[in-house]
Design a protein around this motif. Structure first.
Motif, PDB file in Angstrom:
ATOM      1  N   GLU A 194       0.843  -1.192   0.000  1.00 20.26           N
ATOM      2  CA  GLU A 194       0.000   0.000   0.000  1.00 20.26           C
ATOM      3  C   GLU A 194       0.884   1.250   0.000  1.00 20.26           C
ATOM      4  N   GLY A 195       0.593   2.152  -0.899  1.00 18.50           N
ATOM      5  CA  GLY A 195       1.396   3.359  -1.012  1.00 18.50           C
ATOM      6  C   GLY A 195       2.488   3.267  -2.060  1.00 18.50           C
ATOM      7  N   GLU A 196       2.775   2.031  -2.530  1.00 18.03           N
ATOM      8  CA  GLU A 196       3.787   1.847  -3.572  1.00 18.03           C
ATOM      9  C   GLU A 196       3.126   1.984  -4.939  1.00 18.03           C
ATOM     10  N   TYR A 197       3.783   2.654  -5.845  1.00 21.08           N
ATOM     11  CA  TYR A 197       3.249   2.892  -7.186  1.00 21.08           C
ATOM     12  C   TYR A 197       1.854   3.528  -7.123  1.00 21.08           C
ATOM     13  N   LYS A 198       1.751   4.621  -6.399  1.00 17.01           N
ATOM     14  CA  LYS A 198       0.466   5.307  -6.286  1.00 17.01           C
ATOM     15  C   LYS A 198      -0.021   5.808  -7.637  1.00 17.01           C
ATOM     16  N   LEU A 199       0.920   6.290  -8.440  1.00 20.86           N
ATOM     17  CA  LEU A 199       0.561   6.791  -9.759  1.00 20.86           C
ATOM     18  C   LEU A 199       0.540   5.649 -10.760  1.00 20.86           C
ATOM     19  N   LEU A 203       3.245   2.479 -11.972  1.00 23.91           N
ATOM     20  CA  LEU A 203       2.875   1.063 -12.062  1.00 23.91           C
ATOM     21  C   LEU A 203       3.174   0.538 -13.468  1.00 23.91           C
ATOM     22  N   LYS A 204       2.851   1.347 -14.477  1.00 24.84           N
ATOM     23  CA  LYS A 204       3.119   0.960 -15.860  1.00 24.84           C
ATOM     24  C   LYS A 204       4.623   0.836 -16.104  1.00 24.84           C
ATOM     25  N   ALA A 207       6.289  -2.005 -13.410  1.00 22.34           N
ATOM     26  CA  ALA A 207       5.763  -3.366 -13.302  1.00 22.34           C
ATOM     27  C   ALA A 207       5.139  -3.883 -14.596  1.00 22.34           C
ATOM     28  N   ILE A 208       4.133  -3.187 -15.100  1.00 27.21           N
ATOM     29  CA  ILE A 208       3.357  -3.724 -16.222  1.00 27.21           C
ATOM     30  C   ILE A 208       4.164  -3.819 -17.508  1.00 27.21           C
ATOM     31  N   GLU A 209       4.732  -2.709 -17.960  1.00 27.33           N
ATOM     32  CA  GLU A 209       5.394  -2.677 -19.257  1.00 27.33           C
ATOM     33  C   GLU A 209       6.654  -3.553 -19.329  1.00 27.33           C
TER      34      GLU A 209
END
Length: 343
Positions: A194-199, A203-204, A207-209
């Motif tokens: 919680e609080g990590e990669y708020k934006l 996250l993209k 982690a995702i990309e």
């Protein structure tokens, strides 16, 4: 009753297959790449007909070879760090499917290693036995080679979550399949604090990309882009509410090229290892398969052990049968099952 193991060498090409209970794939946990490699290496020693877990000796050299890494002092230290992590709180996973419920279990209940020995004695915790031995219900299976070149821990998690839908038959007619994740759900799967990669941008980017790029480049899954994005970002109001990842299986030719590019060159002792196997009574064809598959160092090491056992009078069957024995060739045993046979 048919049984399945977490990892086994069952495929018709002699490769190592990973088979996971779907509940384990969707469990909430966060392991580094090396911690996941260690778990998979340990799991490779679990057998289909096992009724319970045993104490297993994991050879760091085997882990390095399995994932195409250099067996260096640095890698040994990373494996030792991975052992320590699996034994502390980070080595736990939440298997509850309810968002507000926590049901924690552990990967490993015991570990022992001597620094610099290259060997780790480990024991899976009994709490995950139902996820790894005699799996009865829904499970996901994939080739270990599909993830061996991944550098991102998120890539492994994304791959398994996607492969789960592929194996459940989504888009079976044309091969296409997809998976939707609500942002909060995705963070939960990836054990993002919680609080990590708020934006969403973070996250993209983090982690995702990177994960989807690795899957697309190295695995047997092709990610289908949406308007030049690796995923479709669906808004609810002004904010992105969920993402949709679309994919399809890669053609065999693509996978052959990937495996060829990622394969290691043969070491200088290849011909010598083959020669020694032939002297021991192994056919030339099988000797070539073993050295190509496992490398000359592993073959020589295990052959030396078998010959020592023979000299001590412990070989009661044919030497070839003994070489293929699960009991005496633990580092190779799951993979040998796929290629051992009449010589």
């Amino acid at each position: 009753m048919e049984t399945f193991t977490f990892m086994s060498a069952d495929d018709d090409k002699g490769g190592v297959l990973v088979t996971k209970d779907n509940r384990l794939i969707e469990a909430r946990y966060k392991l580094t790449v090396n911690e996941q490699r260690l778990v998979l290496g340990l799991a490779s020693m679990v057998r289909k007909d096992d009724e319970d877990f045993k104490d297993y000796v994991v050879h760091v050299e085997d882990i390095a070879e399995l994932f195409g890494m250099e067996n260096s002092n640095s890698f040994n230290e990373k494996m030792q760090d991975a052992v320590n992590a699996l034994m502390d709180d980070r080595g736990s996973l939440n298997i509850s499917t309810k968002p507000n419920e926590i049901e924690k279990v552990r990967w490993v209940s015991y570990a022992k290693y001597v620094k610099g020995s290259g060997k780790i004695l480990m024991r899976f915790d009994k709490s995950i036995k139902d996820f790894m031995i005699q799996i009865k219900n829904q499970f996901t299976q994939y080739q270990l080679s599909a993830i061996r070149q991944f550098k991102s821990t998120y890539a492994i998690r994304f791959y398994e979550l996607m492969a789960m839908k592929r194996n459940m038959g989504k888009g079976a007619k044309d091969g296409f399949f997809y998976r939707e994740f609500e942002i909060a759900e995705l963070k939960s799967y990836l054990a993002i604090a919680e609080g990590e990669y708020k934006l969403l941008a973070d996250l993209k980017r983090r982690a995702i990309e990177p994960a989807l790029k690795e899957i697309n480049e190295f695995s047997d899954i092709e990610i289908i882009k949406h308007k030049n994005e690796w995923a479709e970002y669906v808004k609810q109001g002004r904010a992105v509410h969920k993402i949709i990842i679309r994919a399809k299986p890669k053609k065999q030719r693509q996978m052959d090229l990937i495996e060829q590019e990622g394969s290691k060159s043969k070491d200088d002792g290849t011909s010598k290892a083959q020669e020694n196997l032939v002297k021991a009574g192994v056919s030339i064809e099988t000797a070539k398969k073993w050295v190509t598959k496992f490398g000359s160092k592993r073959v020589e090491r295990n052959l030396a052990y078998v010959l020592a056992e023979k000299k001590a009078g412990k070989v009661k069957t044919s030497l070839i049968g003994y070489i293929c024995s699960d009991l005496h060739l633990k580092p190779l045993r799951t993979a040998l099952d796929a290629i051992c046979g009449p010589n």
